[in-house]
Design an enzyme around this catalytic site. Structure first.
Site, mmCIF file in Angstrom:
data_model
loop_
_atom_site.group_PDB
_atom_site.id
_atom_site.type_symbol
_atom_site.label_atom_id
_atom_site.label_comp_id
_atom_site.label_asym_id
_atom_site.label_seq_id
_atom_site.Cartn_x
_atom_site.Cartn_y
_atom_site.Cartn_z
ATOM 1 N N TYR A 1 0.831 -1.210 0.000
ATOM 2 C CA TYR A 1 0.000 0.000 0.000
ATOM 3 C C TYR A 1 0.860 1.253 0.000
ATOM 4 O O TYR A 1 1.786 1.405 0.794
ATOM 5 C CB TYR A 1 -0.929 0.028 1.222
ATOM 6 C CG TYR A 1 -1.792 1.265 1.278
ATOM 7 C CD1 TYR A 1 -2.815 1.464 0.366
ATOM 8 C CD2 TYR A 1 -1.554 2.259 2.220
ATOM 9 C CE1 TYR A 1 -3.599 2.606 0.397
ATOM 10 C CE2 TYR A 1 -2.334 3.399 2.276
ATOM 11 C CZ TYR A 1 -3.345 3.567 1.354
ATOM 12 O OH TYR A 1 -4.112 4.706 1.383
ATOM 13 N N ASN A 61 -0.247 12.312 5.336
ATOM 14 C CA ASN A 61 -0.989 11.378 6.178
ATOM 15 C C ASN A 61 -0.647 11.566 7.647
ATOM 16 O O ASN A 61 0.005 10.728 8.272
ATOM 17 C CB ASN A 61 -0.662 9.934 5.741
ATOM 18 C CG ASN A 61 -1.863 9.023 5.902
ATOM 19 O OD1 ASN A 61 -2.737 9.283 6.716
ATOM 20 N ND2 ASN A 61 -1.894 7.967 5.127
ATOM 21 N N GLY A 76 -6.605 4.726 -0.505
ATOM 22 C CA GLY A 76 -7.969 4.730 -0.011
ATOM 23 C C GLY A 76 -8.780 3.601 -0.605
ATOM 24 O O GLY A 76 -8.378 2.420 -0.581
ATOM 25 N N HIS A 83 -5.289 16.015 -3.776
ATOM 26 C CA HIS A 83 -5.666 16.191 -2.374
ATOM 27 C C HIS A 83 -5.535 17.650 -1.919
ATOM 28 O O HIS A 83 -6.047 18.004 -0.847
ATOM 29 C CB HIS A 83 -4.824 15.290 -1.473
ATOM 30 C CG HIS A 83 -5.267 13.847 -1.508
ATOM 31 N ND1 HIS A 83 -5.400 13.144 -2.668
ATOM 32 C CD2 HIS A 83 -5.620 12.992 -0.502
ATOM 33 C CE1 HIS A 83 -5.802 11.902 -2.401
ATOM 34 N NE2 HIS A 83 -5.953 11.790 -1.086
ATOM 35 N N ARG A 141 -16.420 34.004 44.611
ATOM 36 C CA ARG A 141 -15.970 33.021 45.603
ATOM 37 C C ARG A 141 -15.441 31.741 44.961
ATOM 38 O O ARG A 141 -14.511 31.108 45.476
ATOM 39 C CB ARG A 141 -17.142 32.699 46.537
ATOM 40 C CG ARG A 141 -16.778 31.812 47.688
ATOM 41 C CD ARG A 141 -17.887 31.595 48.717
ATOM 42 N NE ARG A 141 -19.216 32.001 48.341
ATOM 43 C CZ ARG A 141 -20.306 31.263 48.532
ATOM 44 N NH1 ARG A 141 -20.199 30.063 49.077
ATOM 45 N NH2 ARG A 141 -21.494 31.720 48.218
#
Length: 538
Positions: free
Chosen positions: A65, A213, A72, A95, A308
């Site tokens: 890969y 990535n 993807g 991208h 307070r």
């Protein structure tokens, strides 16, 4: 944590990549203050070793890969050798699909630095020249144009990182910092690289994927927010102390033994700041009495919660920041890519790019920011109401009825607080599937980071309105003849504000005054003034 202002030192700092673990301070130094970056020999050697693993796999008949496959939902497509450079180039170009306004320069520099840091781990399989190009761009002040929309916070901050990678290839727009440090003009990346003597990258197997990535955008914005919030939460203590004093509130609830009954570290730190800031205050002493044993006791038995309970709320926010900082520390020690080259030479797919750990704390911080701002606005409002402000004029006006005083300054704070409540709605609970259902659950961490930046800015402005209001109230409380004056800590902050905005008087144009005090808050001048008077604030 002691709050300091280290901008001057950061500007002359050199941050080493590939040596010790990167810190939040180092990210801020490079991203926000222009510190230079240096890549260690150890990092270069580690990158060369892992690159050799990738190149061996490139000739393997089996698919790997990102090396010899598509991405993807297209991961099952085998890519022939002669098209792999085209694959990586096309990945970056396709991208780089962001849209909307430009993201701030400091955010882009942070995400570029963090991607560089992951490259330098040697776990991505990219060549040393890839990291060296990013170093050269950072040091030359070349900032790629990145857009607001495009990241879902899973499979990395894809579009933002792709725009940075595209610029390293000599494509797309960038900005080149001016000598003054301003973001500079928008120019073509090719021209900017040429002017700086930087050769555009030519990508090989795996490298396009290695550049896009990661969760670097959301992590970079988390680091910047942590830097802001350490300063702003100390400022919130300063504002609260000023309000307690000017509203004739009691410092008794901030006693160390009382606060110690609930041992949250943030609460203890906030209460310690309040004690230091109010120490020796003639205003606070003016409404003390003494019991039969001569011990001081305040006639204000129970103040409103916004006075307070300030250490409890500010302290919870501090503890949330510390939790977020621990997550940031772990992320800064991470190597996030997919696939990764393992230490023993395997190339493995994984899910470390999912942004959930960062997305959650970004949302947590937005909740804390909204609550601290909400409490601040309530203290501001008390000053303006004659039923609650202990004898001060309505709206702190010079001539109530003729003058409106600070009436609408409170509206501004209220409007911001309302916006902060909307921004506190979590982004990380949303998920929109993408990539043909391959990426079917995403973190929306980038969106969480973007809204947190807006929230942090809003908190600073709300605190500015409170400080401005408390300063005017102190002027009205400590008029000549009363014998009253503020404490050393609150008095130093009051004096600082009076160098930027005038004291009470007839109505005048308030917007520039709010902006002037907001700058003192954002630049850390308020905390610095208080610290100079009482010692470093926590």
């Amino acid at each position: 944590m002691t709050v300091t202002n280290s901008r001057a030192a950061a500007e002359h700092r050199v941050v080493e990549i590939g040596g010790d673990l990167l810190t939040v301070d180092a990210v801020v130094a490079v991203a926000r203050h222009g510190a230079q970056v240096h890549l260690t020999d150890r990092a270069l050697a580690g990158m060369a070793a892992s690159r050799a693993v990738v190149e061996d796999l490139a000739d393997d008949a089996r698919p790997h890969y990102g090396v010899s496959t598509g991405f993807g939902a297209l991961a099952r497509r085998h890519i022939p050798t002669d098209k792999r450079a085209q694959l990586q180039l096309g990945l970056v170009r396709s991208h780089a699909a962001g849209s909307g306004p430009e993201v701030e320069r400091e955010v882009v520099r942070a995400l570029q630095l963090l991607r560089l840091a992951t490259l330098a781990t040697g776990r991505t399989g990219a060549r040393p020249v890839v990291a060296e190009t990013y170093v050269a761009m950072l040091n030359a002040g070349i900032t790629p144009v990145v857009h607001e929309y495009g990241s879902l916070g899973c499979s990395g901050d894809l579009a933002p990182l792709a725009h940075v990678a595209l610029a390293a290839l000599g494509e797309g727009p960038v900005r080149v910092a001016a000598p003054s440090g301003a973001e500079g003009d928008r120019v073509d990346a090719a021209d900017a690289l040429r002017s700086a003597g930087i050769a555009p990258l030519e990508l090989r197997e795996k490298e396009g994927l290695a550049l896009i990535n990661g969760t670097d955008g959301m992590l970079g914005m988390l680091c910047l927010a942590l830097d802001d919030l350490h300063r702003l939460l100390a400022t919130a203590d300063v504002a609260a102390a000023s309000s307690v004093e000017a509203l004739l509130g009691s410092d008794a609830p901030f006693a160390e033994d009382l606060v110690g009954m609930r041992p949250h570290p943030g609460q203890a730190a906030s209460a310690a700041n309040l004690r230091a800031l109010l120490a020796g205050s003639p205003v606070v002493a003016s409404h003390r009495t003494f019991d039969a044993d001569g011990r001081p006791e305040c006639t204000r038995v129970q103040d409103a919660y916004s006075l307070r309970c300030a250490p409890q709320v500010h302290g919870a926010a501090r503890d949330t920041v510390e939790h977020a900082a621990s997550v940031a520390g772990r992320e800064l020690a991470s190597a996030i890519d997919n696939p990764v080259v393992t230490v023993d030479g395997r190339v493995e797919s994984n899910g470390n790019f999912h942004g959930a750990p960062v997305a959650y704390v970004l949302d947590f911080l937005a909740i804390a920011v909204a609550d601290v701002a909400s409490m601040s606005e309530r203290r501001t409002d008390r000053f303006l109401d004659v039923a609650r402000n202990e004898g001060l004029p309505a709206f702190l006006a010079d001539d109530p009825g003729v003058d409106s005083g600070l009436m609408i300054a409170q509206y501004t704070a209220a409007g911001i607080v309302s916006e902060l409540k909307r921004l506190a709605a979590p982004a990380s609970v949303d998920s929109i599937p993408s990539s043909a259902m391959q990426e079917d659950h995403v973190s929306m961490g980038w969106a969480g980071a973007r809204k947190l930046r807006r929230a942090v800015d809003g908190l600073g402005r709300v605190l500015a309105v409170e400080l401005m209001t408390a300063a005017r109230a102190l002027d009205l409380r400590c008029t000549p003849g009363t014998g009253l004056s503020p404490a050393a800590g609150t008095g130093a902050v009051h004096a600082l504000l009076r160098t930027a905005v005038p004291g009470p008087g007839p109505d005048r144009f308030l917007a520039p005054e709010i902006d002037a005090v907001a700058r003192l808050v954002a630049d850390g001048d308020v905390v610095a003034a208080a610290s100079a008077a009482v010692g470093p604030l926590r």
